[in-house]
Design an enzyme around this catalytic site. Structure first.
Site, PDB file in Angstrom:
ATOM      1  N   HIS A 158       0.823  -1.210   0.000  1.00  0.00           N
ATOM      2  CA  HIS A 158       0.000   0.000   0.000  1.00  0.00           C
ATOM      3  C   HIS A 158       0.857   1.260   0.000  1.00  0.00           C
ATOM      4  O   HIS A 158       2.065   1.212   0.238  1.00  0.00           O
ATOM      5  CB  HIS A 158      -0.934   0.017   1.211  1.00  0.00           C
ATOM      6  CG  HIS A 158      -2.104  -0.893   1.081  1.00  0.00           C
ATOM      7  ND1 HIS A 158      -3.368  -0.453   0.746  1.00  0.00           N
ATOM      8  CD2 HIS A 158      -2.206  -2.234   1.210  1.00  0.00           C
ATOM      9  CE1 HIS A 158      -4.197  -1.482   0.679  1.00  0.00           C
ATOM     10  NE2 HIS A 158      -3.513  -2.583   0.962  1.00  0.00           N
ATOM     11  N   GLU A 208       3.043   0.078   4.204  1.00  0.00           N
ATOM     12  CA  GLU A 208       2.620   1.405   3.722  1.00  0.00           C
ATOM     13  C   GLU A 208       3.894   2.146   3.300  1.00  0.00           C
ATOM     14  O   GLU A 208       4.672   2.613   4.132  1.00  0.00           O
ATOM     15  CB  GLU A 208       1.897   2.181   4.821  1.00  0.00           C
ATOM     16  CG  GLU A 208       0.543   1.602   5.205  1.00  0.00           C
ATOM     17  CD  GLU A 208      -0.581   2.053   4.264  1.00  0.00           C
ATOM     18  OE1 GLU A 208      -0.270   2.689   3.235  1.00  0.00           O
ATOM     19  OE2 GLU A 208      -1.751   1.763   4.571  1.00  0.00           O
TER      20      GLU A 208
END
Length: 272
Positions: A78, A144
């Site tokens: 992500h 992330e």
């Protein structure tokens, strides 16, 4: 080892957006690079992706597919966002897991390898109740990789070499966490024992800091040259050499050196 690789978002769901970028495009590019690195360089790993193009796929479809396949590890890629005020890298495991769990141990290894190469502020190792971490039946991690609405992070995201470095960091972590062995390639084959033949190794950099050697590997990979780290003891110190080929024919080694140097990277030959 069966890896279920999940590029976040896709299709009608663009994910986070900022600085002319969309999360779904970045996650797919990083994941495809990661799959290529793993499949081309390591033995005994099978990678299945939740998507390999810009298609819509629900969270339930992703975890159901991974569970049905019997994956050993679930990795979700992500990109973050936070109104432009935050920057850096962080990763997550399921909130109820202890720091001594197998999942946490895998994540610790992968985290350490990723932050060596991604040039991002390290925001640490975290836990959350995300669907893909909760509903996957195997060890699972979500990374992330920077903040898309932060100008500094986004400037990195626009670089193909950076996205390849992020993929390389994840690959290094997975290889270390799951004890993957590297494939032999023609450029790495040693002469038969007792053959009397010399082996000419192309060295594209020698570093005291392993992280610098790993960055060199990522840079070479971005230019289409496969390489790996070979340690050498020089004056009692360990150096990390980036080997980009080994040839029985010296002319082939010299050709490789010229190719690499044409890309702005210095190289030399050692003969054994």
């Amino acid at each position: 080892m069966k890896l279920y690789l999940d590029p976040g978002h896709g299709g009608s769901d663009p994910g986070a957006q900022g600085n002319g970028l969309r999360e779904k495009d970045l996650t797919l590019d990083i994941a495809l690079k990661l799959r290529s690195i793993l499949e081309n360089n390591y033995n005994n790993i099978e990678v299945r992706m939740s998507r390999t193009s810009d298609v819509t796929k629900s969270l339930a479809q992703r975890t159901n597919e991974a569970n049905s396949w019997g994956a050993d590890f679930y990795l979700s890629i992500h990109i973050n966002s936070d109104k432009g005020s935050a920057s850096g890298y962080e990763d997550y495991i399921y909130i109820s897991l202890s720091n001594n769990s197998a999942t946490a141990r895998y994540r610790d290894i992968i985290h350490n390898e990723v932050v060596k190469l991604n040039k991002l502020n390290n925001r640490g190792k975290k836990k959350a109740d995300f669907h893909v971490l909760r509903e996957s039946s195997m060890d699972a991690m979500l990374s992330e990789n920077g903040f898309i609405d932060n100008a500094k992070d986004a400037a990195l995201m626009k670089q193909d070499s950076w996205r390849r470095s992020v993929a390389q960091g994840h690959a290094n972590g997975i290889a270390k966490a799951f004890n993957l062995t590297e494939k032999k390639t023609p450029d790495r084959e040693e002469p038969a024992s007792g053959s009397g033949q010399s082996l000419h190794k192309v060295i594209a950099g020698s570093f005291k800091d392993r992280a610098n050697a790993e960055q060199q590997i990522a840079d070479l990979d971005a230019k289409g040259y496969e390489s790996f780290i070979a340690t050498a003891q020089i004056s009692g110190e360990t150096w990390y050499r980036v080997q980009a080929g080994a040839f029985l024919n010296r002319e082939n080694a010299e050709t490789r050196v010229k190719e690499i140097e044409s890309q702005g990277i210095e190289a030399f030959i050692t003969t054994e």
